[in-house]
Design an enzyme around this catalytic site. Sequence first.
Site, PDB file in Angstrom:
ATOM      1  N   TYR A 140       0.823  -1.209   0.000  1.00 34.10           N
ATOM      2  CA  TYR A 140       0.000   0.000   0.000  1.00 34.10           C
ATOM      3  C   TYR A 140       0.863   1.268   0.000  1.00 34.10           C
ATOM      4  O   TYR A 140       0.387   2.348  -0.334  1.00 34.10           O
ATOM      5  CB  TYR A 140      -0.931   0.040   1.227  1.00 34.10           C
ATOM      6  N   LYS A 189       3.792 -15.513   2.788  1.00 29.31           N
ATOM      7  CA  LYS A 189       3.778 -16.295   1.548  1.00 29.31           C
ATOM      8  C   LYS A 189       5.250 -16.536   1.198  1.00 29.31           C
ATOM      9  O   LYS A 189       5.742 -16.167   0.111  1.00 29.31           O
ATOM     10  CB  LYS A 189       3.025 -15.486   0.473  1.00 29.31           C
ATOM     11  N   ASP A 221      -2.646 -18.279   2.133  1.00 34.16           N
ATOM     12  CA  ASP A 221      -3.803 -18.946   1.506  1.00 34.16           C
ATOM     13  C   ASP A 221      -4.376 -20.002   2.455  1.00 34.16           C
ATOM     14  O   ASP A 221      -5.586 -20.128   2.621  1.00 34.16           O
ATOM     15  CB  ASP A 221      -3.435 -19.550   0.139  1.00 34.16           C
ATOM     16  N   ASP A 245      -4.965  -6.796   6.074  1.00 37.53           N
ATOM     17  CA  ASP A 245      -6.192  -6.090   5.718  1.00 37.53           C
ATOM     18  C   ASP A 245      -7.296  -7.117   5.468  1.00 37.53           C
ATOM     19  O   ASP A 245      -8.416  -7.021   5.984  1.00 37.53           O
ATOM     20  CB  ASP A 245      -5.921  -5.267   4.445  1.00 37.53           C
ATOM     21  N   ASP A 249     -10.368  -8.582   8.459  1.00 40.70           N
ATOM     22  CA  ASP A 249     -11.796  -8.480   8.144  1.00 40.70           C
ATOM     23  C   ASP A 249     -12.445  -9.856   8.192  1.00 40.70           C
ATOM     24  O   ASP A 249     -13.550 -10.012   8.714  1.00 40.70           O
ATOM     25  CB  ASP A 249     -12.006  -7.893   6.740  1.00 40.70           C
TER      26      ASP A 249
END
Length: 354
Positions: A140, A189, A221, A245, A249
């Site tokens: 980001y 990852k 994942d 992020d 959620d």
Amino acid sequence: MKIAVISGDGIGPEVTKQALKVLDAVSKKYNFSYEVEEVLMGGTAIDKTGIPLPEETVNVCLNSDAVLLGAVGGVKWDTLPGHLRPEAGLLGLRKALGVFANLRPAILFPQLKSASTLKEEVLGDGLDIMVIRELIGGAYFGEKKRIETEEGTKAWDTMMYSAHEIERISHVAFKAAMKRKNKLTLVDKANVLESSRLWREIVFKIAKEYPEVDLSTMYVDNAAMQLIRNPRQFDLILTENLFGDILSDEASMLTGSLGMLPSASLGEGKRGLYEPIHGSAPDIAGQDKANPVAAILSVAMMLRYSFDMEEAANSIEVAVSKVLDEGYRTLDIHEIETKIVGTEMMGDLIAERI
Ligand code: NAD
């Protein structure tokens, strides 16, 4: 203890009032004193000063030990240019405070199991997971670009982390793990991404300073899948910005109730920004319908992380649980055979149970 309070917009002032009511009750029980300074941010700041984050607000927050925020935003200010919108105030404040670690607990009180989308047997006695997300680095904030080439338009974002950025959040995560169950899962990852491999290297190096914490790793994942399959295997998840992020959620929605979830954003040192995860809910503002529990539990996080007052923090969580046990519910979490109460009454009940 100096606390800057930003009530904000919509339901922000209503829920913040209840949070301060509970803080007052806790301070009497545990015999401590504090100073509160109210400052403006968001829509109310725009109306009074023309900008979403007045300099005075930043100065007061920087001179406080903690910042308690309600929520900002609303339709009235939606047509303003980006840098003048209420949300710009929040991003500006996070930056000014240098808060790089976002702590989001996903707590499902056993009394509210039916609010979750998961089956009862998966939930067991309820859920208590926390996601620590790196907040001001990664894809980001890395270099981003769009170019025209002979093969067509190309665009990229750079997921970049420095060792320093990983080190500082690792310390926050290990310290938080020690206030919980001494169990930390690093989600990355590392089978594909070089930045993830650096995360692993650094986190395992820092882990040597916290031998009591049991550290494990999981690919993102798999973590997304495991959160739904068997969420109780997790206690504390540490991850970078983009993964965090999404996972925070996902984790919070396992509990099904936006009005119940607090958050903390921490930087170097003890100062933190504490706020419910929900927004200003303009659709129910001013109607005594908002659930103040997320704001009240944000006070518990403040006592725990900025003031090291574990017992006082626990007393708030226990009081919330008691009120739920007694069958009181705000509209957003009510079911058949529970007693509906308004924002103000919910605050009173929790304060009384302290
Ligand atoms: P929201 O979280 O405000 O509301 C989503 C839904 O959940 C609404 O139906 C609302 O009534 C309900 N809800 C939220 N909090 C509740 C509570 N405590 N009790 C009962 N019901 C509750 O999200 P939104 O509608 O997408 O956004 C509204 C405004 O809030 C927008 O201006 C948005 O930008 C802003 N926002 C601010 C923050 C923040 O200040 N940190 C975060 C998210 C959204």
